[in-house]
Design an enzyme around this catalytic site. Structure first.
Site, PDB file in Angstrom:
ATOM      1  N   SER A 120      -3.600 -12.529  -9.182  1.00  0.00           N
ATOM      2  CA  SER A 120      -4.114 -13.898  -9.351  1.00  0.00           C
ATOM      3  C   SER A 120      -5.624 -13.864  -9.519  1.00  0.00           C
ATOM      4  CB  SER A 120      -3.787 -14.750  -8.132  1.00  0.00           C
ATOM      5  OG  SER A 120      -2.400 -14.767  -7.926  1.00  0.00           O
ATOM      6  N   ARG A 129      -7.106 -16.480   1.655  1.00  0.00           N
ATOM      7  CA  ARG A 129      -7.726 -15.410   0.855  1.00  0.00           C
ATOM      8  C   ARG A 129      -9.199 -15.229   1.243  1.00  0.00           C
ATOM      9  NH1 ARG A 129      -3.287 -15.485   0.448  1.00  0.00           N
ATOM     10  NH2 ARG A 129      -1.932 -15.365  -1.388  1.00  0.00           N
ATOM     11  N   GLU A 181     -10.546 -15.558  -7.179  1.00  0.00           N
ATOM     12  CA  GLU A 181     -10.093 -14.799  -6.012  1.00  0.00           C
ATOM     13  C   GLU A 181     -10.597 -13.355  -6.139  1.00  0.00           C
ATOM     14  OE1 GLU A 181      -5.822 -15.253  -5.028  1.00  0.00           O
ATOM     15  OE2 GLU A 181      -5.792 -13.100  -4.656  1.00  0.00           O
TER      16      GLU A 181
HETATM   17  C1  LIG Z   1      -0.517  -7.075  -9.899  1.00  0.00           C
HETATM   18  C2  LIG Z   1      -1.285  -7.553  -8.677  1.00  0.00           C
HETATM   19  C3  LIG Z   1      -0.673  -8.392  -7.763  1.00  0.00           C
HETATM   20  C4  LIG Z   1      -1.367  -8.855  -6.634  1.00  0.00           C
HETATM   21  N1  LIG Z   1      -0.730  -9.669  -5.752  1.00  0.00           N
HETATM   22  C5  LIG Z   1      -1.384 -10.120  -4.654  1.00  0.00           C
HETATM   23  C6  LIG Z   1      -0.717 -10.969  -3.714  1.00  0.00           C
HETATM   24  O1  LIG Z   1       0.464 -11.291  -3.854  1.00  0.00           O
HETATM   25  N2  LIG Z   1      -1.415 -11.408  -2.640  1.00  0.00           N
HETATM   26  C7  LIG Z   1      -2.722 -11.051  -2.436  1.00  0.00           C
HETATM   27  O2  LIG Z   1      -3.301 -11.490  -1.426  1.00  0.00           O
HETATM   28  N3  LIG Z   1      -3.366 -10.241  -3.304  1.00  0.00           N
HETATM   29  C8  LIG Z   1      -2.739  -9.768  -4.399  1.00  0.00           C
HETATM   30  N4  LIG Z   1      -3.388  -8.953  -5.291  1.00  0.00           N
HETATM   31  C9  LIG Z   1      -4.807  -8.609  -5.057  1.00  0.00           C
HETATM   32  C10 LIG Z   1      -5.004  -7.237  -4.363  1.00  0.00           C
HETATM   33  O3  LIG Z   1      -3.838  -6.476  -4.409  1.00  0.00           O
HETATM   34  C11 LIG Z   1      -5.431  -7.401  -2.911  1.00  0.00           C
HETATM   35  O4  LIG Z   1      -6.626  -8.156  -2.841  1.00  0.00           O
HETATM   36  C12 LIG Z   1      -5.672  -6.042  -2.216  1.00  0.00           C
HETATM   37  O5  LIG Z   1      -5.840  -6.219  -0.840  1.00  0.00           O
HETATM   38  C13 LIG Z   1      -6.876  -5.311  -2.782  1.00  0.00           C
HETATM   39  O6  LIG Z   1      -6.844  -4.011  -2.251  1.00  0.00           O
HETATM   40  P1  LIG Z   1      -7.698  -2.846  -2.882  1.00  0.00           P
HETATM   41  O7  LIG Z   1      -7.607  -1.674  -1.974  1.00  0.00           O
HETATM   42  O8  LIG Z   1      -7.292  -2.626  -4.284  1.00  0.00           O
HETATM   43  O9  LIG Z   1      -9.172  -3.465  -2.791  1.00  0.00           O
HETATM   44  P2  LIG Z   1     -10.363  -3.362  -3.832  1.00  0.00           P
HETATM   45  O10 LIG Z   1     -10.043  -4.138  -5.057  1.00  0.00           O
HETATM   46  O11 LIG Z   1     -10.776  -1.962  -4.015  1.00  0.00           O
HETATM   47  O12 LIG Z   1     -11.488  -4.137  -3.007  1.00  0.00           O
HETATM   48  C14 LIG Z   1     -11.347  -5.516  -2.727  1.00  0.00           C
HETATM   49  C15 LIG Z   1     -12.521  -5.958  -1.833  1.00  0.00           C
HETATM   50  O13 LIG Z   1     -12.391  -5.354  -0.554  1.00  0.00           O
HETATM   51  C16 LIG Z   1     -13.533  -4.559  -0.265  1.00  0.00           C
HETATM   52  N5  LIG Z   1     -13.038  -3.365   0.426  1.00  0.00           N
HETATM   53  C17 LIG Z   1     -12.024  -2.546   0.023  1.00  0.00           C
HETATM   54  N6  LIG Z   1     -11.799  -1.593   0.952  1.00  0.00           N
HETATM   55  C18 LIG Z   1     -12.687  -1.815   1.949  1.00  0.00           C
HETATM   56  C19 LIG Z   1     -12.971  -1.141   3.182  1.00  0.00           C
HETATM   57  N7  LIG Z   1     -12.274  -0.074   3.585  1.00  0.00           N
HETATM   58  N8  LIG Z   1     -13.977  -1.631   3.954  1.00  0.00           N
HETATM   59  C20 LIG Z   1     -14.689  -2.736   3.578  1.00  0.00           C
HETATM   60  N9  LIG Z   1     -14.462  -3.387   2.420  1.00  0.00           N
HETATM   61  C21 LIG Z   1     -13.483  -2.931   1.626  1.00  0.00           C
HETATM   62  C22 LIG Z   1     -14.178  -4.250  -1.595  1.00  0.00           C
HETATM   63  O14 LIG Z   1     -15.561  -4.007  -1.472  1.00  0.00           O
HETATM   64  C23 LIG Z   1     -13.880  -5.530  -2.362  1.00  0.00           C
HETATM   65  O15 LIG Z   1     -14.820  -6.518  -2.032  1.00  0.00           O
HETATM   66  C24 LIG Z   1      -2.715  -8.461  -6.431  1.00  0.00           C
HETATM   67  C25 LIG Z   1      -3.332  -7.600  -7.346  1.00  0.00           C
HETATM   68  C26 LIG Z   1      -2.628  -7.145  -8.463  1.00  0.00           C
HETATM   69  C27 LIG Z   1      -3.305  -6.212  -9.420  1.00  0.00           C
END
Ligand SMILES: Cc1cc2nc3c(=O)[nH]c(=O)nc-3n(C[C@H](O)[C@H](O)[C@H](O)COP(=O)(O)OP(=O)(O)OC[C@H]3O[C@@H](n4cnc5c(N)ncnc54)[C@H](O)[C@@H]3O)c2cc1C
Length: 335
Positions: A236, A162, A331
């Site tokens: 998580s 992660r 996380e």
């Molecule tokens: C119900 C649920 C289940 C989940 N299950 C998992 C799982 O099984 N495994 C897992 O690893 N994660 C899981 N996650 C966490 C999440 O889905 C991941 O971390 C996902 O990759 C976040 O994507 P996002 O686009 O929503 O990022 P955001 O929440 O919008 O951003 C996350 C981080 O990435 C940065 N960021 C986003 N886009 C960019 C970009 N284009 N350039 C530079 N920085 C950027 C942001 O600044 C921030 O620091 C889960 C979340 C939820 C709500």
């Protein structure tokens, strides 16, 4: 550019808060143009994808840049692999479904993870024995100081559990605009993790395809994790702690049932088990709480604030530290 933008629907915790300024970008050129805006040059900025790994603890007094760059393109093909370049603003699960529909394997175990493609390398998303680094080829990112596009290969991303360079020294310095994944034409089914093989058995599948694995993963996830559309959450909240074998054995002396998986000479503990042992699973504090089926997931029952969630997390961390002498690490990105 929007002013005083409400962010409730842009974060999966459903926290009601405001960004002083907000802009959605659809192309690399729009990022370059941002450089001319005082809201970008004079104020702090934060990059937003799908908002599924962020906890807002108050209003954001700067510029939120939401990345919505789309597109999918095969840039190379060999007998064994497809090299697919995907815009950072594409939805991750839709990408997984697209790969499976085209017969390209490697991401099926990562089905139903919320968020966008651009964020997947940031924390090296993982589930059911697979991490995005396993199919990662390279990414393109704009350096926000020089405005040059830089290529990060797997080594440059410094992937960990992660973790990546984008959570450390490169944090906040780049906008990832596209990701290239190396997908497999010859499938390697990975059904040995968690409940996948049991679920496939229950589904009556003996020789699973990548689509079967995806269906099993979706079924397991839907039965275990709260849907953010119904109950606000960020998946998580904490990482699973990794400790030395000696420290694990010392814990085992007091807690013979403590689960641990060997990883690279160390032992990965289950944070959910530690939290459960402290009596937090299913507990509610006002508007927020710990999910009843999954102690790693903190939830917003309705009008919860980011501060309430953060305070709950702090209480959990204190209890786990007191009982097990283990420091849980969030996380989630806390803002
Ligand atoms: C119900 C649920 C289940 C989940 N299950 C998992 C799982 O099984 N495994 C897992 O690893 N994660 C899981 N996650 C966490 C999440 O889905 C991941 O971390 C996902 O990759 C976040 O994507 P996002 O686009 O929503 O990022 P955001 O929440 O919008 O951003 C996350 C981080 O990435 C940065 N960021 C986003 N886009 C960019 C970009 N284009 N350039 C530079 N920085 C950027 C942001 O600044 C921030 O620091 C889960 C979340 C939820 C709500």
């Amino acid at each position: 550019m929007e002013e005083n933008k409400i962010l409730t629907s842009l974060n999966t915790f459903g926290i009601a808060c405001y960004a002083k300024y907000f802009v959605e970008i659809f192309s690399v050129n729009e990022i370059i143009q941002l450089q001319k805006k005082s809201q970008f040059t004079e104020l702090p900025h934060y990059i937003l994808g799908g908002g599924s790994n962020i906890l807002f603890t108050g209003n954001y007094d700067g510029l939120i840049i939401k990345v919505s760059i789309k597109g999918k393109e095969i840039i190379k093909e060999t007998d064994e692999h497809i090299f697919l370049k995907i815009g950072a603003g594409e939805n991750w699960h839709e990408l997984v479904a697209y790969a499976i529909n085209n017969g390209w394997g490697g991401v099926e175990n990562l089905s139903l993870i919320p968020g966008q493609v651009g964020a997947a390398p940031v924390q090296n998303i993982g589930a059911y024995g697979v991490e995005v680094k396993d199919v990662f080829e390279e990414l393109e990112a704009i350096n926000l100081k020089t405005l040059n596009t830089e290529i990060f290969d797997r080594k440059a991303c410094k992937f960990g559990y992660r973790d990546s360079v984008f959570k450390k020294e490169a944090k906040g310095k780049y906008i990832i605009t596209a990701v290239v994944l190396k997908l497999n034409k010859k499938h390697r089914i990975n059904a040995g993790y968690g409940a996948i093989s049991k679920t496939l058995n229950e589904m009556g599948v003996a020789n699973p395809s990548i689509a079967d694995v995806s269906r099993a993963v979706i079924q397991i996830r839907q039965s275990k994790l709260p849907d953010p559309k119904k109950t606000g959450n960020g998946g998580s909240f904490f990482k699973n702690p990794v400790i030395s074998d000696a420290a694990y054995q010392a814990l085992q002396a007091n807690y013979p049932d403590i689960p641990g998986h060997p990883v690279d000479g160390q032992v990965k503990l289950a944070a959910a088990w530690l939290i459960d042992q402290c009596g937090w699973k299913g507990k509610r504090l006002g508007n927020v709480g710990v999910h009843e089926n999954q102690a790693l997931v903190l939830v917003n029952y309705g009008n919860g604030t980011g501060t309430e969630i953060k305070d709950l997390a702090t209480k959990i961390m204190k209890d786990v530290s007191q009982k097990f002498s283990i420091d849980l690490e969030p996380e989630i990105n806390i803002l």
